[in-house]
Design a protein around this motif. Structure first.
Motif, short mmCIF file in Angstrom:
data_model
loop_
_atom_site.label_atom_id
_atom_site.label_comp_id
_atom_site.label_asym_id
_atom_site.label_seq_id
_atom_site.Cartn_x
_atom_site.Cartn_y
_atom_site.Cartn_z
N ALA A 149 -2.44 -2.38 8.06
CA ALA A 149 -2.65 -3.13 6.83
C ALA A 149 -3.08 -4.56 7.13
CB ALA A 149 -1.36 -3.13 6.01
N ILE A 198 -3.36 -2.83 -0.85
CA ILE A 198 -2.96 -1.64 -1.60
C ILE A 198 -3.80 -0.44 -1.18
CG2 ILE A 198 -2.18 -2.98 -3.58
CD1 ILE A 198 -4.73 -2.11 -5.03
N ASN A 199 -3.36 0.72 -1.59
CA ASN A 199 -4.12 1.94 -1.38
C ASN A 199 -5.24 2.03 -2.42
OD1 ASN A 199 -4.60 4.99 -1.92
ND2 ASN A 199 -3.50 4.97 0.03
N ALA A 256 0.81 -1.23 0.00
CA ALA A 256 0.00 0.00 0.00
C ALA A 256 0.84 1.27 0.00
CB ALA A 256 -0.94 0.00 1.20
#
Length: 456
Positions: A83, A53-54, A11
């Motif tokens: 996360a 991930i973002n 991320a």
């Protein structure tokens, strides 16, 4: 084999890369960073692979459709522990391997050994550690006087006492369900405003869980990529590894510091590679070949006893045994060169088939063509394949002699054994064994040059 899920932490926005491209999509050779990690994880035969991930990483989302992975979004950049919390609702196994998405050189062999140690020692939490020899910013493994792990000290929290600790944290963990629940107890780091997964060690030890660090990794496997320089270091390390393996299998390299060979490239024994050569993609090179300096080959097949001379580019092509190509040639996609051919300097081939023992020695463009065997293509020959709307084919059958400075206005066919006179523009089919000649009559004007000089 231990049943587990793999969580890949990817991320990070990669601001230090100074790029509009997401960090994990930057490439080592011809493959994005994240692909190396996913493919390594896949060789562990996990139950599931999750990639965190973002949500802003739309290009990463699209790229991950190429793999059988599950995407988890971390809405805010709150650190590695956060996360893991984001992925917890989706986990399906009691054991989880956590790896970083920006460490593409980690090997399945190391991870499989790590998993076996975790399983055989019946611990709740295992940390993969190593002893770095270069300057680094990794956290350190703090142990008690019995050798048991106490905590991980982040590099930013190092004191003068902890600076002497040599064992470093790789950022790779295996944890069971008991430890996953304890991740919820991690508190925000006041300096960074994030939740560090490294804090899980101290919490686990305080709760009486079995935690241990195992220094079985090699430093070069754990190069984390946050900058362009680190991307270069990882690429260089992988290059060195690939070249060493090829040399051990019988390939000669004249200068290992200037060649770049993708891990997917295969080269057979007794082939010689000169300096400044780039070999990329799914390239296969046979035995007894010579690849001269400043050559680039990508996604191509080069059979035995082929010579690729200086400053030549070969892309998605097939060169059969005994042929010579270059120097300064451009072999474009969908080209097949037959056996014993000679394709010389400043010749460009595109989407063409060249028969055995055919020669195009100088300054020619052959595109969308079928050229037979034992054909001579004279210097300056051009296939005029594009009519402004579509590409058309030129067919030249076996044993044809093409004189220099000839043009073939496609679609056109030249029959077997025909001759094309030098300087001809061929617009109609040529029968077998015929001579095609297309020239305006030569006219000599006596004294013209002498008169011109007097006028000046």
């Amino acid at each position: 084999m231990l049943k587990l899920d793999v969580v890949i932490l990817a991320a990070g926005l990669g601001t230090r890369m100074k790029s509009s491209e997401p960090k994990v999509l930057h490439k080592i050779f011809d493959k994005p960073i994240i692909d190396y990690v996913i493919e390594c994880a896949g060789k562990l035969n996990p139950e599931n692979i999750f990639v965190v991930i973002n949500p802003s990483m739309n290009r990463v989302v699209e790229h991950l459709k190429n793999y059988n992975v599950k995407i988890v979004f971390q809405d805010e950049p709150k650190g590695t522990a956060h996360a893991i919390l984001c992925s917890m609702p989706y986990l399906m196994s009691d054991n989880v391997l956590v790896v970083n998405g920006d460490t593409p050189l980690i090997t399945p062999e190391t991870l499989l050994k790590f998993i076996d140690i975790f399983q055989n020692n019946e611990v709740d939490l295992a940390i993969l550690s190593f002893y770095p020899e270069r300057d680094h910013s990794y956290g350190r493994i703090l142990r008690d006087n019995k050798g048991n792990i106490k905590k991980i000290i982040e590099n930013t929290d190092m004191t003068s006492d902890s600076q002497s600790i040599k064992e470093a944290n790789s950022g790779i963990y295996i944890m069971n369900a008991k430890i996953l629940e304890l991740v919820k107890n991690i508190k925000k780091n006041l300096k960074k405003g994030e939740f560090y997964l490294t804090d899980i060690v101290e919490i686990s030890v305080e709760k009486g869980c079995a935690a241990q660090a195992y220094p079985i990794a090699k430093e070069d496997e754990l190069i984390g990529i946050n900058t362009r320089y680190e991307l270069f270091l990882a690429t260089k390390h992988l290059r060195d590894k690939v070249v060493k393996q090829l040399m051990e299998s019988g390939v000669t390299f004249y200068d290992i510091e200037t060649v770049w060979v993708s891990p997917s490239v295969k080269i057979d024994k007794d082939t010689v590679i000169y300096p400044n050569v780039f070999l990329e993609g799914d390239t296969i090179i046979g035995q007894n070949c010579i690849i001269y300096q400043s050559v680039r080959v990508k996604n191509s097949i080069i059979e035995d006893n082929v010579q690729i001379k200086d400053c030549t580019v070969v892309e998605k092509a097939h060169i059969n045994s005994g042929s010579t190509v270059g120097p300064f040639a451009h072999i474009r996609p969908e080209t097949v060169i037959g056996k014993g051919c000679r394709i010389g300097n400043f010749v460009e081939l595109k989407k063409s088939t060249i028969g055995d023992s055919t020669k195009a020695a100088h300054l020619s463009y052959i595109g969308d063509a079928e050229i037979g065997s034992n054909v001579n293509i004279g210097a300056g020959t051009i296939t005029c394949n594009y009519d402004g709307k579509k590409k058309n084919k030129t067919i030249i059958e076996d044993d044809v002699f093409v004189g220099s400075d000839s043009q073939f206005v496609a679609p056109v066919k030249v029959g077997k054994g025909a001759y094309i006179a030098a300087g001809s523009t061929v617009v109609d089919d040529v029968p077998s064994d015929a001579l095609a000649i297309s020239r305006t009559p030569q006219k000599n004007i006596e004294g013209w040059a002498k008169k011109r000089r007097k006028q000046k």
